[in-house]
Write a protein that holds these residues in place. Structure first.
Motif, PDB file in Angstrom:
ATOM      1  N   SER A  83       0.813  -1.222   0.000  1.00  0.00           N
ATOM      2  CA  SER A  83       0.000   0.000   0.000  1.00  0.00           C
ATOM      3  C   SER A  83       0.844   1.269   0.000  1.00  0.00           C
ATOM      4  N   MET A  86       1.055   2.728  -3.608  1.00  0.00           N
ATOM      5  CA  MET A  86      -0.168   3.010  -4.355  1.00  0.00           C
ATOM      6  C   MET A  86      -0.062   4.256  -5.222  1.00  0.00           C
ATOM      7  N   GLU A 308      -2.632   7.135   0.459  1.00  0.00           N
ATOM      8  CA  GLU A 308      -1.487   7.193  -0.454  1.00  0.00           C
ATOM      9  C   GLU A 308      -0.928   8.612  -0.562  1.00  0.00           C
TER      10      GLU A 308
END
Length: 328
Positions: A83, A86, A308
């Motif tokens: 993540s 991202m 993000e």
């Protein structure tokens, strides 16, 4: 079945010009994912049984390869993004909406991203031998203030996603004091390794007392090794949450098959494989259906999560605070 009937079926199949199993789904993934000890082989077997197709894993550095290939990529699906990547992955413009109903997700945070689909998650944590270490820090602050003879191994945030997650975690907990806290923690950091496997190897060999890993690490030892001496220290400030993601490529030659795989990611057939093949929490499976060892391990009460945009903005200052703190 009579032999003549078998022979007839064989001829009929041979005469069919195109069969479902002739379809190939090219999946880009990190090395660990496609390895014999990773989740890839079991996922491949389960999906191929459902789709009548073939999965072709192409493994390596996932995002760098996609950045290099651009629109020329042969990938239909990419799986294994952390993540923290991202923003960079999204900015490539290579991905299409996944088209999956995310209401089935069981993450501790809300998730409604239309492009990146979580397939597993965990919390970052400092893992230790509960028979050897008796005074266990109950907070990040307590870890910083622990005796200097405590030996800790961490990963470099410039080369490791777990190391990057650590400095973002510290930045969230300590804010403007992060550099000073790294300077206080520095005497206890025995080594900084390029990746997770090197530092975890030091821990399993008894070279360090604590290692940066995940809250799910004890479940691996309990299930795979029948060893309950490994625990994760739970901090009162909360723990940084990491999520692994899958995405469909815009340029796939078979969007229907790619969509089928994306839907498969949140299915019970896929999700039930995650705990004991990727040693993480499944993203779309209720806790009651996790293996017992996963339900028994300690869990933080608070999840620390950065979008993000937030993670991208904090990345450079968090790494610099870590670098300056450790160099003092």
């Amino acid at each position: 079945m009579h032999h003549r009937l078998i022979a007839g079926l064989t001829l009929a199949l041979a005469a069919t010009p195109a069969l479902a199993q002739d379809k190939t789904l090219t999946v880009y993934a990190p090395d660990y994912f496609g390895s014999e000890w990773g989740p890839g082989p079991a996922i491949k077997e389960a999906f191929e049984a459902e789709c009548g197709c073939t999965i072709d894993y192409q493994t390596g550095d996932l995002l760098p390869r996609l950045l290099l290939e651009g629109e020329r990529t042969e990938a239909d699906v990419a799986i294994g993004f952390d993540s923290t990547e991202m923003r960079k992955a999204r900015e490539t413009g290579l991905f299409a909406p996944h088209g999956v109903d995310t209401s089935a997700l069981t993450l501790p945070i809300a998730w409604d991203d239309e492009v990146f689909l979580p397939f597993d998650w965990s919390y970052l944590a400092f893992v230790y031998d509960n028979e050897a270490l008796k005074e266990v820090p109950a907070s990040f602050e307590a870890l910083v203030n622990a005796p200097d003879d405590l030996r800790i191994a961490i990963q470099d945030p410039r080369s490791s996603v777990s190391g990057l997650s650590l400095v973002l975690w510290a930045e969230e907990v300590f804010g403007d004091e992060a550099e000073a806290k790294w300077a206080e923690l520095a005497p206890k950091i025995t080594t900084v390794t390029p990746g997770w496997s090197e530092s975890y190897g030091l821990f399993t060999e008894g070279e360090v007392d604590m290692v940066l890993s995940y809250t799910t690490s004890p479940a691996y030892h309990a299930i795979a090794e029948e060893d309950d001496t490994v625990s994760a220290a739970i901090f009162e400030e909360g723990h940084y949450m990491t999520i692994e993601l899958a995405a469909q490529l815009k340029g796939t030659d078979d969007p229907d098959l790619a969509q089928q795989f994306m839907r498969f990611v949140t299915s019970e057939a896929f999700q039930s494989l995650i705990p004991t093949s990727n040693w993480s929490y499944p993203s779309a499976l209720p806790e009651a259906e996790w293996p017992e060892a996963f339900r028994d391990i300690a869990m933080p009460e608070k999840a620390i999560w950065l979008s993000e945009t937030e993670a991208d903005a904090l990345r450079a200052p968090a790494i610099e605070a870590w670098r300056q703190g450790l160099s003092q």
